[in-house]
Design an enzyme around this catalytic site. Structure first.
Site, PDB file in Angstrom:
ATOM      1  N   CYS A 136       0.840  -1.202   0.000  1.00 44.02           N
ATOM      2  CA  CYS A 136       0.000   0.000   0.000  1.00 44.02           C
ATOM      3  C   CYS A 136       0.870   1.246   0.000  1.00 44.02           C
ATOM      4  O   CYS A 136       1.369   1.668   1.043  1.00 44.02           O
ATOM      5  CB  CYS A 136      -0.937   0.010   1.207  1.00 44.02           C
ATOM      6  SG  CYS A 136      -2.044   1.445   1.250  1.00 44.02           S
ATOM      7  N   CYS A 139      -0.565   4.103   2.082  1.00 41.17           N
ATOM      8  CA  CYS A 139      -0.389   3.886   3.522  1.00 41.17           C
ATOM      9  C   CYS A 139       1.045   4.161   3.964  1.00 41.17           C
ATOM     10  O   CYS A 139       1.272   4.767   5.013  1.00 41.17           O
ATOM     11  CB  CYS A 139      -0.748   2.447   3.890  1.00 41.17           C
ATOM     12  SG  CYS A 139      -2.342   1.864   3.321  1.00 41.17           S
ATOM     13  N   ASP A 140       2.007   3.695   3.183  1.00 38.13           N
ATOM     14  CA  ASP A 140       3.388   3.638   3.663  1.00 38.13           C
ATOM     15  C   ASP A 140       4.386   4.511   2.895  1.00 38.13           C
ATOM     16  O   ASP A 140       5.504   4.730   3.369  1.00 38.13           O
ATOM     17  CB  ASP A 140       3.883   2.185   3.606  1.00 38.13           C
ATOM     18  CG  ASP A 140       3.027   1.244   4.434  1.00 38.13           C
ATOM     19  OD1 ASP A 140       2.483   1.697   5.454  1.00 38.13           O
ATOM     20  OD2 ASP A 140       2.890   0.063   4.058  1.00 38.13           O
TER      21      ASP A 140
END
Length: 322
Positions: A136, A139-140
């Protein structure tokens, strides 16, 4: 005894639904063991740092976040069973939800079983997961470990194109590795990728391994048309963008689903094709797939469920609700 509501799934969606239904005095039961690998807590349990969940300006470890959400859920009286659900029968009411340890009848069901990111299962993948490997980018990608690094994205669809483009905000360079000679992404996404000065597409190429000790330092590449042609590409991060598999095995043939397996919900709600059954989080959301949106849809499912129980209270008592 027939329960008011049972929740299956223990990520942000499931526990948020539990918090709301518990506070509504519905005395929810939550089965938290349903997840790939049997790890309660969902995908956040394998995320080392979460920087985009509101309320944590310094970021928070994914496991600590889920532990806090779980404690909040339990505080309001959610009954937690760390068990895998083995069987669900939605053909008659009350519904049946069964694990190896118990069978429970319930008037309503909230499904929050999530989705599992597809992986390549590379030889070095297990050792380096969350140490420079992610599924992701949103997300990261902004984490310090990826900033100003050469990053590699695997995939060829819209998700891969979006992730590669997103990562250019932080990376020094992004390689998009695709096994074919053209992308499957939409035309507009292809144009963004192909015209971006920071992105280079490696056509007809696959990743066969990932290297590194404490974190990712390189990937091993192979030419699809010439398997003997391999090379190592130095990089600081590897992102899989090859899709997700919704965890819907239990509900196959019982609920209406999208062609790719996601549970179909009524637009603007969490109602499924079976009255009294609700779906929230990544099991029905293939667009956003964020912890905060999962939690939000868990709230929606709880409110939809509570209203449905109230509206059908007399019918449930008489057994006349279909």
């Amino acid at each position: 005894m027939t329960e008011q509501v049972v929740i299956v799934g223990s990520g942000p969606a499931g526990h948020t639904a539990a918090i709301y239904t518990a506070r509504a005095n519905l005395k929810p039961i939550l089965f938290e063991g349903f997840s790939k690998g049997g790890i309660p807590g969902g995908q956040l349990m394998t995320t080392t740092e979460v920087e985009n969940f509101p309320g944590f300006p310094e970021g928070i470890d994914g496991q600590k976040l889920m532990e806090a959400i779980r404690r909040q859920s339990a505080r309001f009286g959610t009954r937690l069973f760390t068990e895998d659900v083995a069987k669900v029968d939605l053909s008659k009411r009350p519904f049946l939800v069964a694990s190896a340890e118990r069978e429970i009848q319930t008037q309503s069901l909230i499904i929050a079983t999530g989705a599992t990111a597809k992986r390549l299962n590379l030889p070095g993948e297990k050792q380096l997961w969350n140490k420079g490997i992610s599924a992701c980018a949103v997300c990261d990608g902004a984490l310090p470990v990826f900033r100003n690094k050469v990053l590699v994205v695997v995939g060829g669809g819209d998700s891969a194109a979006e992730e590669a483009t997103f990562l250019t905000k932080f990376a020094s360079k992004v390689y998009l590795v695709h096994r074919r000679d053209q992308l499957r992404a939409s035309q507009i996404m292809q144009e963004r990728v192909l015209k971006h000065p920071k992105i280079e597409v490696l056509w007809n190429t696959i990743v066969t391994d990932v290297r590194g000790k404490e974190s990712v330092s390189a990937v091993q590449l192979q030419d699809v048309n010439n398997p003997q042609a391999t090379r190592e590409l130095a990089c600081g991060g590897l992102f899989f963008a090859i899709g997700f598999t919704p965890n819907t095995e239990l509900f196959q043939g019982q609920l209406k689903m999208e062609p790719d397996g996601y549970i179909t919900t009524r637009p603007g709600s969490t109602h499924t094709s079976v009255p009294g059954v609700f779906a929230c989080g990544d099991v029905q959301d293939k667009k956003y797939r964020q912890a905060v949106t999962a939690a939000g849809s868990g709230c929606m499912a709880a409110l939809d469920c509570e209203r449905w129980l109230n509206e059908n209270e007399s019918g449930l008592e008489k057994g006349s609700v279909p």
